[in-house]
Design a protein around this motif. Structure first.
Motif, PDB file in Angstrom:
ATOM      1  N   UNK A  19     -11.366  -3.144   1.462  1.00  0.00           N
ATOM      2  CA  UNK A  19     -11.757  -1.926   1.186  1.00  0.00           C
ATOM      3  C   UNK A  19     -11.235  -0.705   2.044  1.00  0.00           C
ATOM      4  N   UNK A  20     -11.290  -1.067   3.458  1.00  0.00           N
ATOM      5  CA  UNK A  20     -10.684  -0.125   4.220  1.00  0.00           C
ATOM      6  C   UNK A  20      -8.996   0.389   3.793  1.00  0.00           C
ATOM      7  N   UNK A  21      -8.216  -0.734   3.533  1.00  0.00           N
ATOM      8  CA  UNK A  21      -7.010  -0.491   2.889  1.00  0.00           C
ATOM      9  C   UNK A  21      -7.041   0.502   1.681  1.00  0.00           C
ATOM     10  N   UNK A  22      -7.671   0.139   0.733  1.00  0.00           N
ATOM     11  CA  UNK A  22      -7.985   0.913  -0.336  1.00  0.00           C
ATOM     12  C   UNK A  22      -8.582   2.326  -0.121  1.00  0.00           C
ATOM     13  N   UNK A  23      -9.371   2.489   0.819  1.00  0.00           N
ATOM     14  CA  UNK A  23      -9.788   3.932   1.206  1.00  0.00           C
ATOM     15  C   UNK A  23      -8.538   4.655   1.993  1.00  0.00           C
ATOM     16  N   UNK A  24      -7.790   3.946   2.456  1.00  0.00           N
ATOM     17  CA  UNK A  24      -6.717   4.546   3.261  1.00  0.00           C
ATOM     18  C   UNK A  24      -5.441   4.850   2.189  1.00  0.00           C
ATOM     19  N   UNK A  25      -5.701   4.482   0.776  1.00  0.00           N
ATOM     20  CA  UNK A  25      -4.587   4.817  -0.093  1.00  0.00           C
ATOM     21  C   UNK A  25      -3.626   3.549  -0.094  1.00  0.00           C
ATOM     22  N   UNK A  26      -3.907   2.501   0.371  1.00  0.00           N
ATOM     23  CA  UNK A  26      -3.035   1.431   0.401  1.00  0.00           C
ATOM     24  C   UNK A  26      -3.794   0.288  -0.445  1.00  0.00           C
TER      25      UNK A  26
END
Length: 116
Positions: A19-26
């Protein structure tokens, strides 16, 4: 017993990283769609359990991307119930191609993650 099994915390940490990756745009699908597909694998993880999590607790996973050395990235995580820290993890993740060979994180991904 009403207490969350300790190994379940590893799944919480993994979901927090995703989820942190996704929130960072990755996203993982973006990494796999590259000309040279990339993936992350946990190389090392140190976990400290500080308090029990109980069934029906509302938990928050906090994830911070840190130092990058070549293909390795350090990630600090914690699971919390309100102000109470339930568990912390220091994670070393490796970036690799689909053949399992280490690959440096591309600069545009490093920028999105705010890694150093």
């Amino acid at each position: 017993s009403g207490v969350v099994y300790h190994a379940r915390h590893l799944q919480f940490f993994e979901r927090g990283r995703t989820e942190a990756l996704r929130a960072s745009g990755v996203s993982h699908s973006d990494l796999l769609a590259r000309a040279e597909p990339l993936a992350f694998a946990v190389r090392r993880m140190t976990v400290e359990w500080r308090a029990p999590a109980r069934i029906d607790d509302l938990l928050t996973v906090r994830t911070r991307f840190g130092d990058v050395r070549g293909a390795r990235m350090m990630i600090a995580q914690e699971i919390a119930r309100g102000d109470t820290i339930i568990a912390t993890a220091d994670v070393e993740a490796a970036c690799m191609n689909l053949d399992g060979r280490p690959r440096r994180l591309p600069p545009e991904i490093l920028k999105r993650l705010g890694a150093t």
